[in-house]
Design a protein around this motif. Structure first.
Motif, PDB file in Angstrom:
ATOM      1  N   PHE A   1       0.839  -1.208   0.000  1.00 10.17           N
ATOM      2  CA  PHE A   1       0.000   0.000   0.000  1.00 10.17           C
ATOM      3  C   PHE A   1       0.875   1.261   0.000  1.00 10.17           C
ATOM      4  O   PHE A   1       0.625   2.206  -0.755  1.00 10.17           O
ATOM      5  N   ASP A   2       1.914   1.281   0.844  1.00  7.40           N
ATOM      6  CA  ASP A   2       2.772   2.468   0.901  1.00  7.40           C
ATOM      7  C   ASP A   2       3.591   2.635  -0.384  1.00  7.40           C
ATOM      8  O   ASP A   2       3.828   3.760  -0.828  1.00  7.40           O
ATOM      9  N   PHE A   3       4.016   1.525  -0.997  1.00  8.38           N
ATOM     10  CA  PHE A   3       4.701   1.625  -2.292  1.00  8.38           C
ATOM     11  C   PHE A   3       3.757   2.253  -3.337  1.00  8.38           C
ATOM     12  O   PHE A   3       4.184   3.058  -4.172  1.00  8.38           O
TER      13      PHE A   3
ATOM     14  N   SER B   1      10.826   7.464 -13.469  1.00 10.92           N
ATOM     15  CA  SER B   1      11.552   6.212 -13.231  1.00 10.92           C
ATOM     16  C   SER B   1      11.328   5.718 -11.799  1.00 10.92           C
ATOM     17  O   SER B   1      11.144   4.521 -11.568  1.00 10.92           O
ATOM     18  N   LEU B   2      11.302   6.650 -10.825  1.00 13.27           N
ATOM     19  CA  LEU B   2      11.018   6.258  -9.438  1.00 13.27           C
ATOM     20  C   LEU B   2       9.582   5.739  -9.331  1.00 13.27           C
ATOM     21  O   LEU B   2       9.318   4.727  -8.669  1.00 13.27           O
ATOM     22  N   ALA B   3       8.652   6.418 -10.006  1.00 12.40           N
ATOM     23  CA  ALA B   3       7.245   5.987  -9.981  1.00 12.40           C
ATOM     24  C   ALA B   3       7.136   4.551 -10.493  1.00 12.40           C
ATOM     25  O   ALA B   3       6.496   3.703  -9.867  1.00 12.40           O
ATOM     26  N   LEU B   4       7.788   4.259 -11.621  1.00 11.91           N
ATOM     27  CA  LEU B   4       7.688   2.935 -12.231  1.00 11.91           C
ATOM     28  C   LEU B   4       8.259   1.850 -11.313  1.00 11.91           C
ATOM     29  O   LEU B   4       7.617   0.817 -11.090  1.00 11.91           O
ATOM     30  N   SER B   5       9.442   2.094 -10.747  1.00 10.49           N
ATOM     31  CA  SER B   5      10.056   1.047  -9.912  1.00 10.49           C
ATOM     32  C   SER B   5       9.229   0.813  -8.642  1.00 10.49           C
ATOM     33  O   SER B   5       9.041  -0.323  -8.214  1.00 10.49           O
ATOM     34  N   THR B   6       8.709   1.882  -8.047  1.00 10.36           N
ATOM     35  CA  THR B   6       7.917   1.753  -6.819  1.00 10.36           C
ATOM     36  C   THR B   6       6.593   1.042  -7.093  1.00 10.36           C
ATOM     37  O   THR B   6       6.171   0.169  -6.327  1.00 10.36           O
ATOM     38  N   LEU B   7       5.963   1.409  -8.198  1.00  3.28           N
ATOM     39  CA  LEU B   7       4.675   0.794  -8.539  1.00  3.28           C
ATOM     40  C   LEU B   7       4.841  -0.685  -8.895  1.00  3.28           C
ATOM     41  O   LEU B   7       3.972  -1.498  -8.584  1.00  3.28           O
ATOM     42  N   LYS B   8       5.946  -1.027  -9.542  1.00  2.34           N
ATOM     43  CA  LYS B   8       6.189  -2.444  -9.865  1.00  2.34           C
ATOM     44  C   LYS B   8       6.318  -3.271  -8.585  1.00  2.34           C
ATOM     45  O   LYS B   8       5.805  -4.393  -8.502  1.00  2.34           O
TER      46      LYS B   8
ATOM     47  N   VAL C   1      -3.017  -0.083  -8.529  1.00  2.00           N
ATOM     48  CA  VAL C   1      -1.698   0.092  -9.166  1.00  2.00           C
ATOM     49  C   VAL C   1      -1.858   0.194 -10.687  1.00  2.00           C
ATOM     50  O   VAL C   1      -1.195   1.008 -11.336  1.00  2.00           O
ATOM     51  N   SER C   2      -2.775  -0.610 -11.259  1.00  2.00           N
ATOM     52  CA  SER C   2      -3.023  -0.559 -12.716  1.00  2.00           C
ATOM     53  C   SER C   2      -3.427   0.849 -13.141  1.00  2.00           C
ATOM     54  O   SER C   2      -2.972   1.361 -14.175  1.00  2.00           O
ATOM     55  N   HIS C   3      -4.275   1.471 -12.331  1.00  2.00           N
ATOM     56  CA  HIS C   3      -4.740   2.836 -12.618  1.00  2.00           C
ATOM     57  C   HIS C   3      -3.550   3.795 -12.710  1.00  2.00           C
ATOM     58  O   HIS C   3      -3.391   4.527 -13.688  1.00  2.00           O
ATOM     59  N   ILE C   4      -2.668   3.768 -11.701  1.00  2.00           N
ATOM     60  CA  ILE C   4      -1.539   4.714 -11.676  1.00  2.00           C
ATOM     61  C   ILE C   4      -0.532   4.391 -12.784  1.00  2.00           C
ATOM     62  O   ILE C   4       0.009   5.294 -13.436  1.00  2.00           O
TER      63      ILE C   4
END
Length: 294
Positions: free
Chosen positions: A50-52, A66-73, A91-94
């Motif tokens: 959830f926090d990621f 790039s930070l968004a992508l790694s954190t969301l993955k 997560v799919s939405h973001i």
């Protein structure tokens, strides 16, 4: 241990509040990171996921792709392992928003459709509204305005049918942009006015800024050039004080119309009038924007 878990949860909700109500990104970031540390200490996988998700959303807001992508993955992997459809849908939405912004339309479509599918499975209506709206934007960005309008209308219909007031504004705003693009000014004015009225319970400055900007565009399109310049100034004055920007694509749509007023008045006169708009109180600017003269 339970006390620390409760604290982690509370910090997460405080972070969400700082992000959504005040757009205070620094405070939100610090709260999510503190929450994440506690969840990690207790090996609470759902809390970590959830926090990621929240930190990924913040990184996206800050344009750190790039930070968004790694954190969301990392968030997606954890939710997947937990078999949590709600989490995977969020997560799919973001991720869809991230890829849409990068112009990677096919990947964006995949994630938005996955978001919609998951929320349909859960019968989670607010999520369906957002997913439909995102699919509408995908078509709008590809200049497929009739398809975009269908998604936005469906989205607004679900909001109204189920009384989901938080998302009414989203559909009204999006349909306003479609009407504005098609130079249907009286229709656009009505959508944007309704958008403001659904948002203004807390007299949100963001929705006031959007009202001024949208009505400046409508005024320019209907040859109310001085009104357009003043409202453009009022919008600038608000957005300069906020840690918030509307999307570049939407801004370009508004600017396309406002530019007509700047060209016809001349830059000097436009700026004088825009400064008058900047000097208006919030109440004066709202009264000016809501004048019913179309």
């Amino acid at each position: 241990a339970e006390g620390e878990r409760g604290l982690a949860e509370a910090l997460g909700f405080m972070g969400l509040s700082a992000y959504s109500s005040k757009k205070d990104l620094k405070t939100a970031q610090a709260l999510f990171e503190e929450s994440l540390e506690l969840y990690r200490k207790h090996e609470d996988q759902w809390g970590i996921a959830f926090d990621f998700l929240q930190l990924g959303m913040l990184a996206l807001t800050r344009n750190d792709d790039s930070l968004a992508l790694s954190t969301l993955k990392q968030s997606m992997d954890l939710f997947h392992r937990l078999g949590d459809i709600w989490g995977k849908s969020r997560v799919s939405h973001i991720l869809g928003e991230l890829f849409l912004r990068q112009g990677n339309n096919e990947t964006a479509r995949y994630f938005f459709e996955q978001n919609l599918k998951f929320d349909e499975e859960l019968e989670f209506k607010p999520g369906m509204v957002v997913a439909l709206s995102n699919l509408g934007n995908l078509h709008r960005y590809q200049s497929e305005y009739s398809q975009a309008r269908q998604y936005f209308e469906k989205s607004l219909d679900i909001s109204r049918t189920y009384g989901i007031k938080e998302t009414w504004g989203l559909g009204l705003y999006s349909l306003g942009l479609v009407a504005l693009h098609q130079n249907r000014y009286s229709v656009a004015k009505q959508y944007f006015t309704d958008h403001f009225k659904t948002q203004k319970g807390s007299f949100d400055e963001v929705s006031a800024g959007i009202l001024f900007l949208s009505q400046a565009a409508v005024s320019a399109g209907t040859d109310q050039l001085e009104q357009a310049a003043r409202l453009s100034g009022a919008a600038q004055a608000i957005f300069e004080t906020l840690d918030y920007r509307i999307s570049r694509f939407d801004q370009a749509e508004f600017d396309r119309h406002i530019q007509k007023a700047r060209e016809q008045l001349g830059t000097d006169k436009f700026e004088i009038l825009a400064n008058e708009g900047r000097a208006m109180t919030m109440e004066q600017a709202i009264a000016c924007a809501l004048e019913d003269d179309l």
